[in-house]
Design an enzyme around this catalytic site. Sequence first.
Site, PDB file in Angstrom:
ATOM      1  N   HIS A  21       4.829   2.712   3.339  1.00 40.23           N
ATOM      2  CA  HIS A  21       4.944   2.216   1.908  1.00 40.23           C
ATOM      3  C   HIS A  21       6.139   1.228   1.739  1.00 40.23           C
ATOM      4  O   HIS A  21       6.052   0.361   0.695  1.00 40.23           O
ATOM      5  CB  HIS A  21       4.970   3.454   0.909  1.00 40.23           C
ATOM      6  CG  HIS A  21       3.737   4.151   0.713  1.00 40.23           C
ATOM      7  ND1 HIS A  21       2.914   4.417  -0.404  1.00 40.23           N
ATOM      8  CD2 HIS A  21       2.824   4.805   1.965  1.00 40.23           C
ATOM      9  CE1 HIS A  21       2.107   5.006  -0.202  1.00 40.23           C
ATOM     10  NE2 HIS A  21       1.795   5.422   0.913  1.00 40.23           N
ATOM     11  N   ASP A 126       5.445   2.437  -6.863  1.00 35.47           N
ATOM     12  CA  ASP A 126       4.355   2.758  -6.092  1.00 35.47           C
ATOM     13  C   ASP A 126       3.263   3.595  -6.933  1.00 35.47           C
ATOM     14  O   ASP A 126       3.766   4.373  -7.413  1.00 35.47           O
ATOM     15  CB  ASP A 126       5.138   3.435  -4.855  1.00 35.47           C
ATOM     16  CG  ASP A 126       4.223   3.771  -3.618  1.00 35.47           C
ATOM     17  OD1 ASP A 126       3.205   4.204  -3.745  1.00 35.47           O
ATOM     18  OD2 ASP A 126       4.748   3.515  -2.613  1.00 35.47           O
ATOM     19  N   GLN A 376       5.739  -4.947  16.006  1.00 37.90           N
ATOM     20  CA  GLN A 376       4.458  -5.189  15.802  1.00 37.90           C
ATOM     21  C   GLN A 376       3.916  -6.381  15.709  1.00 37.90           C
ATOM     22  O   GLN A 376       2.776  -6.730  16.146  1.00 37.90           O
ATOM     23  CB  GLN A 376       3.719  -3.935  14.976  1.00 37.90           C
ATOM     24  CG  GLN A 376       2.288  -3.828  15.207  1.00 37.90           C
ATOM     25  CD  GLN A 376       1.570  -2.621  14.584  1.00 37.90           C
ATOM     26  OE1 GLN A 376       1.716  -1.490  15.198  1.00 37.90           O
ATOM     27  NE2 GLN A 376       0.989  -2.453  13.266  1.00 37.90           N
ATOM     28  N   HIS A 391      -4.284   3.625  14.179  1.00 38.11           N
ATOM     29  CA  HIS A 391      -4.522   4.759  13.367  1.00 38.11           C
ATOM     30  C   HIS A 391      -5.130   4.280  12.176  1.00 38.11           C
ATOM     31  O   HIS A 391      -5.644   5.091  11.077  1.00 38.11           O
ATOM     32  CB  HIS A 391      -3.261   5.321  13.098  1.00 38.11           C
ATOM     33  CG  HIS A 391      -2.242   4.744  12.522  1.00 38.11           C
ATOM     34  ND1 HIS A 391      -1.715   3.426  12.761  1.00 38.11           N
ATOM     35  CD2 HIS A 391      -1.764   5.166  11.318  1.00 38.11           C
ATOM     36  CE1 HIS A 391      -0.824   3.101  11.860  1.00 38.11           C
ATOM     37  NE2 HIS A 391      -0.729   3.744  11.141  1.00 38.11           N
ATOM     38  N   TRP A 394      -2.962   0.771   6.577  1.00 34.83           N
ATOM     39  CA  TRP A 394      -3.085  -0.766   5.943  1.00 34.83           C
ATOM     40  C   TRP A 394      -2.321  -1.817   6.439  1.00 34.83           C
ATOM     41  O   TRP A 394      -2.592  -2.616   6.952  1.00 34.83           O
ATOM     42  CB  TRP A 394      -3.241  -0.515   4.469  1.00 34.83           C
ATOM     43  CG  TRP A 394      -3.780  -1.493   3.862  1.00 34.83           C
ATOM     44  CD1 TRP A 394      -3.297  -2.297   2.732  1.00 34.83           C
ATOM     45  CD2 TRP A 394      -4.898  -2.307   3.920  1.00 34.83           C
ATOM     46  NE1 TRP A 394      -4.035  -3.343   2.520  1.00 34.83           N
ATOM     47  CE2 TRP A 394      -5.152  -3.255   3.087  1.00 34.83           C
ATOM     48  CE3 TRP A 394      -6.143  -1.994   4.967  1.00 34.83           C
ATOM     49  CZ2 TRP A 394      -6.393  -4.177   2.906  1.00 34.83           C
ATOM     50  CZ3 TRP A 394      -7.319  -3.004   4.786  1.00 34.83           C
ATOM     51  CH2 TRP A 394      -7.225  -3.763   3.912  1.00 34.83           C
ATOM     52  N   ASN A 395      -1.158  -1.199   6.621  1.00 36.27           N
ATOM     53  CA  ASN A 395      -0.323  -2.573   7.243  1.00 36.27           C
ATOM     54  C   ASN A 395      -0.739  -3.039   8.657  1.00 36.27           C
ATOM     55  O   ASN A 395      -0.980  -4.064   8.792  1.00 36.27           O
ATOM     56  CB  ASN A 395       1.207  -1.879   7.214  1.00 36.27           C
ATOM     57  CG  ASN A 395       1.839  -1.793   6.051  1.00 36.27           C
ATOM     58  OD1 ASN A 395       1.364  -2.384   4.950  1.00 36.27           O
ATOM     59  ND2 ASN A 395       2.896  -0.639   5.964  1.00 36.27           N
ATOM     60  N   SER A 396      -0.957  -1.914   9.477  1.00 32.35           N
ATOM     61  CA  SER A 396      -1.395  -2.209  10.995  1.00 32.35           C
ATOM     62  C   SER A 396      -2.699  -3.050  10.611  1.00 32.35           C
ATOM     63  O   SER A 396      -2.798  -3.994  11.360  1.00 32.35           O
ATOM     64  CB  SER A 396      -1.608  -1.175  11.677  1.00 32.35           C
ATOM     65  OG  SER A 396      -0.399  -0.463  11.879  1.00 32.35           O
ATOM     66  N   GLU A 399      -2.320  -6.751   9.711  1.00 32.62           N
ATOM     67  CA  GLU A 399      -1.511  -7.553  10.791  1.00 32.62           C
ATOM     68  C   GLU A 399      -2.565  -7.668  11.758  1.00 32.62           C
ATOM     69  O   GLU A 399      -2.556  -8.677  12.577  1.00 32.62           O
ATOM     70  CB  GLU A 399      -0.384  -6.673  11.440  1.00 32.62           C
ATOM     71  CG  GLU A 399       0.919  -6.445  10.212  1.00 32.62           C
ATOM     72  CD  GLU A 399       1.700  -5.202  10.512  1.00 32.62           C
ATOM     73  OE1 GLU A 399       1.724  -4.593  11.856  1.00 32.62           O
ATOM     74  OE2 GLU A 399       2.810  -5.014   9.738  1.00 32.62           O
TER      75      GLU A 399
END
Length: 492
Positions: A21, A126, A376, A391, A394-396, A399
């Site tokens: 987050h 958030d 990353q 996994h 959402w960020n991964s 990206e």
Amino acid sequence: MAEDKAKNPHVLFFPFPIQGHIPPMLKLAELLSLSGFHITFLNTETIHNRLLKNSPALEQLAQQPRFRFKTLPDGLTSNNTEPILQVVDLVDSIRARCSELYRETLVPQNGEDPDGWPPVTCVVADGMMPVAFDVAEEMMVPVILLRTSSPCSVWAYYSIPELIKRGELPFPEEADMDDPIQGVEGMQSLLRRRDLPGTLRHAKSPNDRVLEFFNTASNNLGRAKALILNAFEPLDSLVLSHIRSVCPIIYTIGPLHLLQRNLNSSTNFPSFWLQDRSCIKWLDSQPNKSVVYISFGSITTMTGYKFHEFFHGLVNSGHGSITTMTGYKFHEFFHGLVNSGHRFLWVIRPDLVQGITTELEIYTTERVCFVPWAPQEEVLAHPAIGCFLTHSGWNSTLESIAAGVPMICWPFFADQQITSRYVGEVWKIGVDMKDTCDRNTIESMARKVMVDEGLRKSVSEMANIARESVKENGSSNMNFQKLVQHIKSLSI
């Protein structure tokens, strides 16, 4: 006075204090700071100290004249072992311990900011921090929500009351996880029980703490001045239309890391773990699209057994397949990856593998590289990377999309289950391996994704759309400019 305020909008950011987050919140905070806004960024003390230790991003940001950090105590000592219950405990602890300090930060009692800054004119809260919303609303400070998860998960969480009404939540005992779910509007032909956000699996009754927590957070959508999403319009237009039925003003401004780069921000990615850049040198020596990159984020854990003996035996055996030591997730992944015949780079956090009693060493061979944490974005952009075993955070996911890298999805909890379903069945830019952990499946999926030109073409096309979205006339860039004007209007 109104004119002076309009010239000095002051935005307070209040993120949920976990790894997935904080980075998108910080990226947006920096972009607004570069747009001339004063930024106050609230962290819990524990998280702030950890970020200071492992990431140069905080020091870089703190040096900017209109950017400051403030901290609040979290005071959490949780006895829960389940990650989602730890999350709920953390939110409750912050509400109990921090509400008064938060009020004072929003509106100082003596009316004067200690640094001489203008009054807070807007809170970017958030979406998983109801206290950030509730207290700001009580103090009559406008609130814009930022949800750091995928739009499809935002809509699924909002649908909790309908799922309960239809009897689809909580899951019955011995539920068939492949049964279809009908209670999420627009996804009736897509979702199975196993594709709902993983945190909902924990619910035991309609009054379960987990359901109440997510339902409360989701209900704030209709109360907020606007909603910010780290997404781009063409990715999820149908889902976004459903969310707009609840919250009409939505700013899709992602992928934020691409927007940040396009707007000439140079801040490094903030991280809870110290990055090991030795993997970049190792990747430089690998052929193009030859490496499977594996990272399960900052929360996922596995079981392991006698890893050191197992690994040394593998290294000494050369390239042959392995057929012993079954029964543990870590070993199944390792067997499957080795048996696929592909090179791989694996991020193994110090706390990733449970059951290892000695400190995990980091090994590097011609075919295998282990690091405790990796840069990353840079790794995914490296030409040696052929696919990403992830996994589905959402960020991964964003990206990987931005880098044009197809995915093998092994979701752990929260929004990851529904995101992985979209990766495999809607966007068709990867394969979904949820609830499966055996070496044969891992091996076959690694082999498939590394050579599947259809997946590679689909994700390459989506990467181009993502990159176009952050350009000057792209949808995300224009939405960001609209967001800037919206926040300015709140300070008048």
